[in-house]
Scaffold this motif. Structure first.
Motif, PDB file in Angstrom:
ATOM      1  N   LEU A 142     197.353   4.293 -26.904  1.00  0.00           N
ATOM      2  CA  LEU A 142     196.892   3.288 -27.269  1.00  0.00           C
ATOM      3  C   LEU A 142     197.110   2.906 -28.862  1.00  0.00           C
ATOM      4  O   LEU A 142     197.280   1.724 -29.201  1.00  0.00           O
ATOM      5  N   ALA A 143     196.787   4.042 -29.861  1.00  0.00           N
ATOM      6  CA  ALA A 143     197.039   3.809 -31.221  1.00  0.00           C
ATOM      7  C   ALA A 143     198.536   3.387 -31.344  1.00  0.00           C
ATOM      8  O   ALA A 143     198.648   2.438 -32.170  1.00  0.00           O
ATOM      9  N   GLU A 144     199.285   4.100 -30.890  1.00  0.00           N
ATOM     10  CA  GLU A 144     200.819   3.882 -31.081  1.00  0.00           C
ATOM     11  C   GLU A 144     201.340   2.374 -30.720  1.00  0.00           C
ATOM     12  O   GLU A 144     202.115   1.688 -31.125  1.00  0.00           O
ATOM     13  N   HIS A 145     200.532   1.858 -29.404  1.00  0.00           N
ATOM     14  CA  HIS A 145     201.089   0.346 -29.225  1.00  0.00           C
ATOM     15  C   HIS A 145     200.328  -0.427 -29.865  1.00  0.00           C
ATOM     16  O   HIS A 145     200.957  -1.350 -30.210  1.00  0.00           O
ATOM     17  N   ARG A 146     199.255  -0.131 -30.477  1.00  0.00           N
ATOM     18  CA  ARG A 146     198.762  -1.391 -31.570  1.00  0.00           C
ATOM     19  C   ARG A 146     199.073  -1.205 -32.855  1.00  0.00           C
ATOM     20  O   ARG A 146     199.380  -2.051 -33.642  1.00  0.00           O
ATOM     21  N   HIS A 147     199.603   0.088 -33.311  1.00  0.00           N
ATOM     22  CA  HIS A 147     199.849   0.310 -34.689  1.00  0.00           C
ATOM     23  C   HIS A 147     201.225   1.122 -34.995  1.00  0.00           C
ATOM     24  O   HIS A 147     201.601   1.044 -36.238  1.00  0.00           O
ATOM     25  N   GLY A 148     201.805   1.523 -34.110  1.00  0.00           N
ATOM     26  CA  GLY A 148     202.864   2.756 -34.390  1.00  0.00           C
ATOM     27  C   GLY A 148     204.164   2.052 -33.544  1.00  0.00           C
ATOM     28  O   GLY A 148     204.595   1.043 -33.294  1.00  0.00           O
ATOM     29  N   ALA A 149     204.787   3.321 -33.269  1.00  0.00           N
ATOM     30  CA  ALA A 149     206.212   3.116 -32.528  1.00  0.00           C
ATOM     31  C   ALA A 149     206.153   2.270 -31.072  1.00  0.00           C
ATOM     32  O   ALA A 149     207.161   1.615 -30.773  1.00  0.00           O
ATOM     33  N   GLY A 150     204.975   1.981 -30.531  1.00  0.00           N
ATOM     34  CA  GLY A 150     204.807   1.254 -29.332  1.00  0.00           C
ATOM     35  C   GLY A 150     204.510  -0.076 -29.440  1.00  0.00           C
ATOM     36  O   GLY A 150     204.562  -0.840 -28.580  1.00  0.00           O
ATOM     37  N   ARG A 151     204.191  -0.617 -30.830  1.00  0.00           N
ATOM     38  CA  ARG A 151     203.951  -1.978 -30.916  1.00  0.00           C
ATOM     39  C   ARG A 151     205.087  -2.803 -30.574  1.00  0.00           C
ATOM     40  O   ARG A 151     206.124  -2.892 -31.052  1.00  0.00           O
ATOM     41  N   GLY A 152     204.599  -3.918 -29.769  1.00  0.00           N
ATOM     42  CA  GLY A 152     205.614  -4.677 -29.106  1.00  0.00           C
ATOM     43  C   GLY A 152     206.052  -4.562 -27.936  1.00  0.00           C
ATOM     44  O   GLY A 152     206.721  -5.280 -27.072  1.00  0.00           O
ATOM     45  N   ALA A 153     205.735  -3.401 -27.354  1.00  0.00           N
ATOM     46  CA  ALA A 153     206.404  -3.002 -25.887  1.00  0.00           C
ATOM     47  C   ALA A 153     205.339  -3.454 -25.077  1.00  0.00           C
ATOM     48  O   ALA A 153     204.297  -3.611 -25.176  1.00  0.00           O
ATOM     49  N   ARG A 154     205.938  -4.065 -24.061  1.00  0.00           N
ATOM     50  CA  ARG A 154     205.254  -4.479 -22.914  1.00  0.00           C
ATOM     51  C   ARG A 154     204.573  -3.526 -21.801  1.00  0.00           C
ATOM     52  O   ARG A 154     203.460  -3.272 -21.456  1.00  0.00           O
ATOM     53  N   ASP A 155     205.687  -2.447 -21.401  1.00  0.00           N
ATOM     54  CA  ASP A 155     205.404  -1.342 -20.568  1.00  0.00           C
ATOM     55  C   ASP A 155     205.939   0.006 -21.296  1.00  0.00           C
ATOM     56  O   ASP A 155     207.099   0.084 -21.366  1.00  0.00           O
ATOM     57  N   ARG A 211     183.879 -19.756 -32.127  1.00  0.00           N
ATOM     58  CA  ARG A 211     183.465 -18.434 -31.986  1.00  0.00           C
ATOM     59  C   ARG A 211     184.388 -17.801 -30.887  1.00  0.00           C
ATOM     60  O   ARG A 211     184.681 -16.362 -30.895  1.00  0.00           O
ATOM     61  N   SER A 212     184.686 -18.279 -29.650  1.00  0.00           N
ATOM     62  CA  SER A 212     185.697 -17.582 -28.702  1.00  0.00           C
ATOM     63  C   SER A 212     186.889 -17.067 -29.504  1.00  0.00           C
ATOM     64  O   SER A 212     187.504 -16.387 -28.768  1.00  0.00           O
ATOM     65  N   ALA A 213     187.294 -17.793 -30.447  1.00  0.00           N
ATOM     66  CA  ALA A 213     188.464 -17.413 -31.212  1.00  0.00           C
ATOM     67  C   ALA A 213     188.440 -16.211 -32.175  1.00  0.00           C
ATOM     68  O   ALA A 213     189.510 -15.855 -32.572  1.00  0.00           O
ATOM     69  N   LEU A 214     187.057 -15.998 -32.563  1.00  0.00           N
ATOM     70  CA  LEU A 214     186.763 -14.837 -33.280  1.00  0.00           C
ATOM     71  C   LEU A 214     187.382 -13.356 -32.976  1.00  0.00           C
ATOM     72  O   LEU A 214     188.099 -12.773 -33.626  1.00  0.00           O
ATOM     73  N   GLY A 215     187.360 -13.162 -31.799  1.00  0.00           N
ATOM     74  CA  GLY A 215     187.794 -11.732 -31.178  1.00  0.00           C
ATOM     75  C   GLY A 215     189.580 -12.052 -31.129  1.00  0.00           C
ATOM     76  O   GLY A 215     189.997 -10.790 -31.779  1.00  0.00           O
ATOM     77  N   PRO A 216     190.057 -12.872 -30.765  1.00  0.00           N
ATOM     78  CA  PRO A 216     191.310 -12.860 -30.629  1.00  0.00           C
ATOM     79  C   PRO A 216     191.934 -12.753 -32.051  1.00  0.00           C
ATOM     80  O   PRO A 216     192.911 -12.273 -32.359  1.00  0.00           O
ATOM     81  N   ALA A 217     191.296 -13.525 -32.763  1.00  0.00           N
ATOM     82  CA  ALA A 217     191.941 -13.653 -34.172  1.00  0.00           C
ATOM     83  C   ALA A 217     191.629 -12.332 -34.849  1.00  0.00           C
ATOM     84  O   ALA A 217     192.799 -11.830 -35.634  1.00  0.00           O
ATOM     85  N   LEU A 218     190.621 -11.522 -34.821  1.00  0.00           N
ATOM     86  CA  LEU A 218     190.515 -10.292 -35.265  1.00  0.00           C
ATOM     87  C   LEU A 218     191.346  -9.206 -34.937  1.00  0.00           C
ATOM     88  O   LEU A 218     192.128  -8.383 -35.459  1.00  0.00           O
ATOM     89  N   GLU A 219     191.758  -9.365 -33.340  1.00  0.00           N
ATOM     90  CA  GLU A 219     192.726  -8.452 -32.848  1.00  0.00           C
ATOM     91  C   GLU A 219     194.091  -8.781 -33.588  1.00  0.00           C
ATOM     92  O   GLU A 219     194.883  -7.848 -33.785  1.00  0.00           O
ATOM     93  N   LEU A 220     194.429  -9.784 -33.644  1.00  0.00           N
ATOM     94  CA  LEU A 220     195.765 -10.250 -34.370  1.00  0.00           C
ATOM     95  C   LEU A 220     195.808  -9.599 -35.921  1.00  0.00           C
ATOM     96  O   LEU A 220     196.829  -9.269 -36.301  1.00  0.00           O
ATOM     97  N   VAL A 221     194.881 -10.045 -36.530  1.00  0.00           N
ATOM     98  CA  VAL A 221     194.845  -9.275 -37.809  1.00  0.00           C
ATOM     99  C   VAL A 221     194.897  -7.717 -37.636  1.00  0.00           C
ATOM    100  O   VAL A 221     195.821  -7.001 -38.565  1.00  0.00           O
ATOM    101  N   HIS A 222     193.994  -7.234 -36.945  1.00  0.00           N
ATOM    102  CA  HIS A 222     193.801  -5.722 -36.674  1.00  0.00           C
ATOM    103  C   HIS A 222     195.227  -5.074 -36.396  1.00  0.00           C
ATOM    104  O   HIS A 222     195.640  -3.966 -36.960  1.00  0.00           O
ATOM    105  N   THR A 223     196.037  -5.746 -35.606  1.00  0.00           N
ATOM    106  CA  THR A 223     197.289  -5.308 -35.233  1.00  0.00           C
ATOM    107  C   THR A 223     198.539  -5.455 -36.038  1.00  0.00           C
ATOM    108  O   THR A 223     199.684  -5.192 -35.713  1.00  0.00           O
ATOM    109  N   GLY A 224     198.283  -6.346 -36.778  1.00  0.00           N
ATOM    110  CA  GLY A 224     199.364  -6.991 -37.871  1.00  0.00           C
ATOM    111  C   GLY A 224     200.420  -7.923 -37.416  1.00  0.00           C
ATOM    112  O   GLY A 224     201.346  -8.136 -38.233  1.00  0.00           O
ATOM    113  N   ARG A 225     199.778  -8.581 -36.322  1.00  0.00           N
ATOM    114  CA  ARG A 225     200.405  -9.745 -35.820  1.00  0.00           C
ATOM    115  C   ARG A 225     200.311 -10.958 -36.408  1.00  0.00           C
ATOM    116  O   ARG A 225     200.920 -12.090 -36.133  1.00  0.00           O
TER     117      ARG A 225
END
Length: 412
Positions: free
Chosen positions: A215-228, A24-38
């Protein structure tokens, strides 16, 4: 003895409960990984979560049972690959959606956005914004509610993007300067009331439009993978900025961080509504571009669209080229100052700034590099935003966040 508990069975039950809790504790992290394409496959999900294959499989199955993701148990193996191919994971095409709304100076828009940042449906945009925020927000929620009725989708919540700093924790639009709304309008409270009145499920949120674009670009667009990640963008009027630090949106102690529009880039320039002169807000927005190009904004098209069309279709016109170069030079000065302070590892530009970057990327990068205090900062990648309607997608991210945090609790 028949009355004594079996310690082995009790131990197995304890182990099973522990596994369930870990799952159960892994459900959220797992969903975020699929959600962001990782996590496109179950094997990647297993590695990213640091769990066993069995646990990853159980987590994926639970998310599929909730209607959030789809597990392809019979994927085709890639040509030349060896071994058993891993199950592929994707967001569910027919899963729940978030209601996303955006207000800007020339209208508003409502949309339904699924996991993965995918816009499922949009309502026709309105081109008039009333001076009463309650009336506007009521109209945009009703447009979203109509989309939900017509599509039959389940709603997890609602998010609102507004062209104003939004103070936390009250959710007040402090400076909706290019709207006729009163300063300090309680937009989150009004939006939440309209969402409840429409009978929609889930919580309601509101935030600044450029923050949500970042926020959207960081998760799904040109900012994906950037730390800062630093995002600077023009809307229909003015200039906004946002910062993602260590993977999280940085909004400051009360939601008011990164008001980059009020950096001075031309001390002898236009007076700004903040009381200063020559700010990015009035020197690099669409109205500034049209003025520099000798064009008058017309009623038939927004200043943003008018400016974008000029750069894309009439760049050979000397006046348009000169205006482009002037705005790039002013924007470069502002970005260089931000780089010296923030030292991001990536910059993304939206709105008119994205179009200006496309027109002459080397000019902007040269200005930034020349004004940075040390060489490494001058090499920060400057990229265009890649998502259409990224503020809408970001507004939906607000509504999706409780589901990403705890899918079982959010969806019952």
């Amino acid at each position: 003895m028949s009355g004594m508990a079996d310690p082995r069975r009790a131990g197995e039950e304890t182990t099973h409960k522990a596994r369930l809790e870990r799952g159960r504790s892994a459900l959220g992290p797992a969903l975020e990984l699929v959600h962001t394409g990782r996590a496109p496959t179950r094997a990647v999900l297993t590695a990213e979560l640091g769990v066993t294959r069995a646990t990853a499989g159980a987590v994926a199955a639970e998310l599929e049972a909730l209607g959030l993701i789809r597990v392809d148990a019979r994927p085709g193996a890639a040509a030349g690959s060896q071994g058993r191919p891993s199950h592929r994971l994707a967001v569910a095409d027919d899963g729940p959606v978030a209601l996303a709304a955006q207000i800007h100076t020339d209208g508003f828009r409502a949309a339904l956005v699924g996991l993965g940042g995918r816009i499922v449906a949009t309502a026709p945009g309105c081109e008039v914004v009333d001076a009463d925020p309650a009336k506007v927000l009521g109209s945009v929620v009703e447009a979203g509610a109509d989309l939900l009725r017509r599509t039959g989708r389940r709603c997890v919540g609602a998010g609102l993007a507004v062209p104003s700093a939004v103070a936390e924790p009250q959710g007040l639009a402090l400076n909706p300067l290019h709207l006729a709304w009163p300063a300090g309008a309680p937009v989150r409270e009004i939006f939440a009331e309209r969402v409840r009145a429409a009978g929609l499920d889930g919580p309601a949120f509101a935030a600044n439009d450029v923050n949500l674009a970042a926020l959207a670009e960081h998760r799904h667009g040109a900012g994906r993978g950037a730390r800062d990640l630093l995002c600077v963008a023009t809307g229909h009027r003015g200039v906004g900025g946002a910062l993602v630090l260590d993977g999280r949106l940085h909004s400051g102690s009360s939601g008011l961080a990164l008001e980059v529009g009020h950096l001075t880039v031309n001390p002898a320039g236009r007076p700004c509504h903040c009381g200063s002169r020559g700010c990015l807000d009035v020197e690099t927005d669409p109205l500034a571009f049209l003025t520099a190009a000798g064009r008058e904004p017309g009623p038939e098209v927004s200043p943003l669209q008018h400016s974008v069309d000029l750069v894309r279709d009439h760049y050979a016109d000397p006046a348009v080229r000169a205006a482009t170069e002037a705005l790039l030079d002013r924007l470069g000065l502002g970005l260089a100052g931000l780089v010296n302070i923030l030292n991001p590892d990536r910059i993304i530009l939206g709105g008119l700034h994205r179009t200006l970057l496309d027109a002459d990327p080397e000019r902007l990068r040269a200005v930034v590099a020349d004004r940075c205090l040390w060489g490494q900062s001058g090499g920060v990648p400057i990229l265009p935003c890649t998502l259409d309607h990224n503020s809408l997608v970001g507004a939906a991210e607000l509504a999706w966040q409780p589901v990403l945090d705890d899918p079982l609790a959010a969806l019952g």
